[in-house]
Design an enzyme around this catalytic site. Structure first.
Site, PDB file in Angstrom:
ATOM      1  N   MET D   1       5.377  71.856  78.692  1.00 37.44           N
ATOM      2  CA  MET D   1       4.453  72.015  79.810  1.00 37.44           C
ATOM      3  C   MET D   1       3.315  72.905  79.358  1.00 37.44           C
ATOM      4  SD  MET D   1       6.307  75.228  80.498  1.00 37.44           S
ATOM      5  CE  MET D   1       6.610  75.404  78.803  1.00 37.44           C
ATOM      6  N   PRO D   2       2.112  72.767  79.770  1.00 41.48           N
ATOM      7  CA  PRO D   2       1.693  71.741  80.725  1.00 41.48           C
ATOM      8  C   PRO D   2       1.751  70.315  80.152  1.00 41.48           C
ATOM      9  CG  PRO D   2       0.087  73.543  80.601  1.00 41.48           C
ATOM     10  CD  PRO D   2       1.017  73.697  79.450  1.00 41.48           C
TER      11      PRO D   2
END
Lengths: 64, 64, 64, 64, 64, 64
Positions: D1-2
């Site tokens: 993530m992101p």
């Protein structure tokens, strides 16, 4: 902006896609106060073997 | 609703896709109190030349 | 990868969200041959005033 | 993530895609404090007959 | 176009978001031959109670 | 199906959102041959500090 993404099954005709882009854009311009040239619409088309409803692939569903 | 979108590499078999749709739908029905027929799952499949991790294309990565 | 995005109405409890993340991840690991630590699930929660079905906002729909 | 998703027209070269993945990942690592190996980028490529701007399909637009 | 969507945890500062938008846009302009004013970037921020990795909510994970 | 996602800035009124949902749904029903009750539209609203165009945050842009 706004940016619109439509997740749909593949198989629509060019005429249908043209209409989708045109009418969705008009709906956004009318209701969101956007300028037409700022609105993008992407049609993300998925094969019937890659999308399902109710847990069943569209490719294995009776038409309807 | 809910609508689920899965971003994944292409190359899964029909059996794998069938299982993904079935089991993700079951997970949503069980945990979100949704009716099965209201749950859609779209698999957005991307070529290994169009997806990366750690800044490297999957097509140029050692398998793993 | 895969990355999963779930578009849903806001209002689910922490327990429901925990279950969604856990069970959707398990469904992806089982069916797509992914390692658990590579699977992310994002719940994109929308107010009932910002989501609709059949052309009607959920906030203006009879519960069901 | 992101996790990053890029909605774009198809037709980019492998070199362009490699650069997109590399430089977007670097931008995320630099600004979001993420580890490179946690950042995924998916390029969702759409045909010119399935994307529009200003209500017009890219396939029916003068180049520009 | 292209349109970029970044799915990330909430909590980044304004400075981080400004940098993300600026640098991701530069990466797209450089590699995809797009004009800067045609590139949009949306940061879809999710609470730590609505996102997970490895089947575990970020809110219930040791920091790292 | 289809499922529509609209990425837009927050700040629209309830009346605008109601119109967006209604008119986008009508555009999909008309052009894609879908039944109204199968069409969902989600408005993903982003703060002006979390969206940009041309590499600049909307919160730091002159209105226009």
């Amino acid at each position: 902006m706004p940016e619109v993404v439509v997740y749909m099954l593949e198989g629509r005709t060019l005429e249908q896609k043209r209409g989708l882009i045109k009418d969705i854009t008009a709906a956004v311009v009318k209701n969101a106060g956007a300028k037409p040239e700022a609105v993008t619409v992407s049609l993300v088309e998925t094969a019937k073997t890659a999308k399902g409803k109710g847990g069943v692939l569209f490719s294995e569903m009776p038409a309807g």
